[in-house]
Design a protein around this motif. Structure first.
Motif, PDB file in Angstrom:
ATOM      1  N   SER A 185       0.836  -1.208   0.000  1.00  0.00           N
ATOM      2  CA  SER A 185       0.000   0.000   0.000  1.00  0.00           C
ATOM      3  C   SER A 185       0.869   1.256   0.000  1.00  0.00           C
ATOM      4  O   SER A 185       0.574   2.234  -0.695  1.00  0.00           O
ATOM      5  CB  SER A 185      -0.926  -0.004   1.225  1.00  0.00           C
ATOM      6  OG  SER A 185      -1.800  -1.107   1.195  1.00  0.00           O
ATOM      7  N   GLN A 188       2.184   1.980  -3.429  1.00  0.00           N
ATOM      8  CA  GLN A 188       1.193   2.621  -4.304  1.00  0.00           C
ATOM      9  C   GLN A 188       1.085   4.112  -3.999  1.00  0.00           C
ATOM     10  O   GLN A 188       0.932   4.939  -4.906  1.00  0.00           O
ATOM     11  CB  GLN A 188      -0.173   1.942  -4.118  1.00  0.00           C
ATOM     12  CG  GLN A 188      -0.216   0.483  -4.547  1.00  0.00           C
ATOM     13  CD  GLN A 188       0.214   0.276  -5.983  1.00  0.00           C
ATOM     14  OE1 GLN A 188      -0.193   1.028  -6.880  1.00  0.00           O
ATOM     15  NE2 GLN A 188       1.042  -0.721  -6.225  1.00  0.00           N
ATOM     16  N   ILE A 189       1.166   4.468  -2.716  1.00  0.00           N
ATOM     17  CA  ILE A 189       1.119   5.884  -2.322  1.00  0.00           C
ATOM     18  C   ILE A 189       2.339   6.617  -2.883  1.00  0.00           C
ATOM     19  O   ILE A 189       2.221   7.712  -3.445  1.00  0.00           O
ATOM     20  CB  ILE A 189       1.074   6.002  -0.787  1.00  0.00           C
ATOM     21  CG1 ILE A 189      -0.242   5.433  -0.253  1.00  0.00           C
ATOM     22  CG2 ILE A 189       1.238   7.456  -0.345  1.00  0.00           C
ATOM     23  CD1 ILE A 189      -0.254   5.254   1.256  1.00  0.00           C
ATOM     24  N   TYR A 238      -1.100   8.817   3.556  1.00  0.00           N
ATOM     25  CA  TYR A 238      -1.698   7.487   3.692  1.00  0.00           C
ATOM     26  C   TYR A 238      -3.214   7.574   3.768  1.00  0.00           C
ATOM     27  O   TYR A 238      -3.935   6.832   3.099  1.00  0.00           O
ATOM     28  CB  TYR A 238      -1.140   6.789   4.939  1.00  0.00           C
ATOM     29  CG  TYR A 238      -1.623   5.368   5.094  1.00  0.00           C
ATOM     30  CD1 TYR A 238      -0.926   4.316   4.497  1.00  0.00           C
ATOM     31  CD2 TYR A 238      -2.779   5.074   5.813  1.00  0.00           C
ATOM     32  CE1 TYR A 238      -1.366   3.010   4.628  1.00  0.00           C
ATOM     33  CE2 TYR A 238      -3.230   3.773   5.939  1.00  0.00           C
ATOM     34  CZ  TYR A 238      -2.522   2.740   5.347  1.00  0.00           C
ATOM     35  OH  TYR A 238      -2.970   1.456   5.464  1.00  0.00           O
ATOM     36  N   GLN A 239      -3.694   8.518   4.593  1.00  0.00           N
ATOM     37  CA  GLN A 239      -5.142   8.657   4.750  1.00  0.00           C
ATOM     38  C   GLN A 239      -5.802   9.125   3.455  1.00  0.00           C
ATOM     39  O   GLN A 239      -6.903   8.696   3.101  1.00  0.00           O
ATOM     40  CB  GLN A 239      -5.437   9.644   5.886  1.00  0.00           C
ATOM     41  CG  GLN A 239      -6.932   9.791   6.186  1.00  0.00           C
ATOM     42  CD  GLN A 239      -7.177  10.662   7.404  1.00  0.00           C
ATOM     43  OE1 GLN A 239      -6.231  11.057   8.096  1.00  0.00           O
ATOM     44  NE2 GLN A 239      -8.432  10.961   7.678  1.00  0.00           N
ATOM     45  N   HIS A 241      -4.887   8.533   0.336  1.00  0.00           N
ATOM     46  CA  HIS A 241      -4.906   7.522  -0.722  1.00  0.00           C
ATOM     47  C   HIS A 241      -5.649   6.250  -0.327  1.00  0.00           C
ATOM     48  O   HIS A 241      -6.126   5.519  -1.204  1.00  0.00           O
ATOM     49  CB  HIS A 241      -3.473   7.154  -1.132  1.00  0.00           C
ATOM     50  CG  HIS A 241      -2.802   8.211  -1.947  1.00  0.00           C
ATOM     51  ND1 HIS A 241      -2.149   9.297  -1.383  1.00  0.00           N
ATOM     52  CD2 HIS A 241      -2.691   8.369  -3.290  1.00  0.00           C
ATOM     53  CE1 HIS A 241      -1.661  10.058  -2.344  1.00  0.00           C
ATOM     54  NE2 HIS A 241      -1.971   9.514  -3.511  1.00  0.00           N
ATOM     55  N   THR A 242      -5.732   5.945   0.969  1.00  0.00           N
ATOM     56  CA  THR A 242      -6.370   4.688   1.393  1.00  0.00           C
ATOM     57  C   THR A 242      -7.693   4.912   2.115  1.00  0.00           C
ATOM     58  O   THR A 242      -8.393   3.942   2.405  1.00  0.00           O
ATOM     59  CB  THR A 242      -5.430   3.903   2.320  1.00  0.00           C
ATOM     60  OG1 THR A 242      -5.206   4.661   3.531  1.00  0.00           O
ATOM     61  CG2 THR A 242      -4.096   3.620   1.642  1.00  0.00           C
ATOM     62  N   SER A 243      -8.004   6.177   2.402  1.00  0.00           N
ATOM     63  CA  SER A 243      -9.239   6.512   3.148  1.00  0.00           C
ATOM     64  C   SER A 243      -9.265   5.834   4.510  1.00  0.00           C
ATOM     65  O   SER A 243     -10.331   5.458   5.012  1.00  0.00           O
ATOM     66  CB  SER A 243     -10.480   6.114   2.336  1.00  0.00           C
ATOM     67  OG  SER A 243     -10.505   6.796   1.098  1.00  0.00           O
ATOM     68  N   SER A 244      -8.108   5.618   5.098  1.00  0.00           N
ATOM     69  CA  SER A 244      -8.028   5.047   6.446  1.00  0.00           C
ATOM     70  C   SER A 244      -6.818   5.652   7.151  1.00  0.00           C
ATOM     71  O   SER A 244      -5.856   6.077   6.505  1.00  0.00           O
ATOM     72  CB  SER A 244      -7.901   3.525   6.402  1.00  0.00           C
ATOM     73  OG  SER A 244      -6.723   3.144   5.722  1.00  0.00           O
ATOM     74  N   LYS A 250      -1.096  -0.424  12.577  1.00  0.00           N
ATOM     75  CA  LYS A 250      -0.299  -0.053  11.410  1.00  0.00           C
ATOM     76  C   LYS A 250       0.978   0.679  11.828  1.00  0.00           C
ATOM     77  O   LYS A 250       2.032   0.511  11.194  1.00  0.00           O
ATOM     78  CB  LYS A 250      -1.128   0.809  10.468  1.00  0.00           C
ATOM     79  CG  LYS A 250      -2.257   0.038   9.799  1.00  0.00           C
ATOM     80  CD  LYS A 250      -3.176   0.950   9.013  1.00  0.00           C
ATOM     81  CE  LYS A 250      -4.350   0.161   8.444  1.00  0.00           C
ATOM     82  NZ  LYS A 250      -5.351   1.043   7.806  1.00  0.00           N
TER      83      LYS A 250
END
Length: 278
Positions: A185, A188-189, A238-239, A241-244, A250
């Protein structure tokens, strides 16, 4: 060989037929029923033998056709092998410089006797390669497969040996797959972030991400270490691009990645940056 055997059989059967004809003439003259019965038996045997010969000839013809087909396939295979050998010779004479550099590095870092045992194979992991080896490998991929250039270094997945060395108080009950999934992940970011930065101001404007580009550019200029370029991401990245969010689990996995030399933390004021270790 088969033709000679068949000729011999035909000669024998011809002689037998001549004997039968002679016996037939004798029977006509003598009117002997006993001789007639013998002739009939001989004719039946001759018919059976001729039938067997005909079946053998058909079988031989079938085998001959199969051999012809195999011969054609062998010719095609020989032609393909000749073409492949020509390609291999051409590739050997035109090895890209990146591949040559890669093998030169391997020869210098490998064992003197040229043999690799299982221990050496375990040590040859993405984490143990030097930046020059990483660069050589990327050059090899680009030369062989026309891969586009990477916009930034990425996190290599952890090996089982590296994961086993992480202290339990850091990793807790998390698995190797979970840690590598987080690393994927993050990759990808990083790709999305530095692909946008590589477009430049005009490219970002055309894409409709000018504000995000300017934000990234401001962060990039504020984080400097030595003379090399720093590649990093933040909790906000991170938030976004992943909506979390980066929760406690983590964050522990990020600590695990830091202990395995995949990431480093850089704190500037109140901001925390997670830098990729090349």
């Amino acid at each position: 060989m088969a033709t000679e055997v068949m000729d011999e059989i035909i000669v024998q059967k011809s002689e037998k037929l001549e004997q039968i004809q002679l016996a037939t003439l004798l029977l006509k003259n003598q009117h002997s029923f006993t001789y007639k019965d013998n002739i009939q038996e001989n004719l039946i045997r001759a018919k059976t033998d001729v039938s067997l010969m005909a079946e053998g000839i058909r079988s031989l013809r079938k085998n001959l056709e199969e051999l012809k087909a195999e011969n054609e396939r062998c010719k095609e295979m020989a032609s393909l092998l000749e073409k492949l050998n020509s390609k291999i010779d051409h590739m050997g004479k035109n090895i890209p410089p990146g591949i040559k550099d890669y093998f030169n590095v391997q020869e210098k870092s490998g064992p003197k006797n040229g043999n690799l045992n299982h221990e050496n194979e375990e040590n040859v992991s993405p984490a143990n390669f030097t930046p020059s080896v990483h660069s050589s490998m990327r050059d090899c991929k680009k030369s062989l497969f026309n891969e586009p250039a990477e916009v930034c270094p990425l996190l290599a997945p952890l090996t089982e040996q590296e994961f086993a060395k992480i202290p339990k108080y850091i990793i807790g009950r998390q698995t190797l797959d979970a840690v590598n999934s987080l690393a994927s992940s993050i990759n990808q970011i990083l790709k999305a972030k530095y692909t946008l930065l590589s477009l430049g101001k005009d490219g970002a404007r055309k894409k409709g991400d000018l504000d995000l580009y300017l934000e990234y550019k401001k962060q990039q200029t504020s984080v400097k270490e030595g003379e090399g370029k720093i590649y990093f991401f933040t909790a906000e990245d991170y938030q976004k691009h992943t909506s979390s969010k980066l929760d406690k689990i983590k964050l522990n996995m990020l600590t695990a990645l830091r202990s395995c030399k995949r990431l480093r933390e850089i704190r500037i004021g109140k901001l925390l940056y997670y830098m990729v270790v090349p």
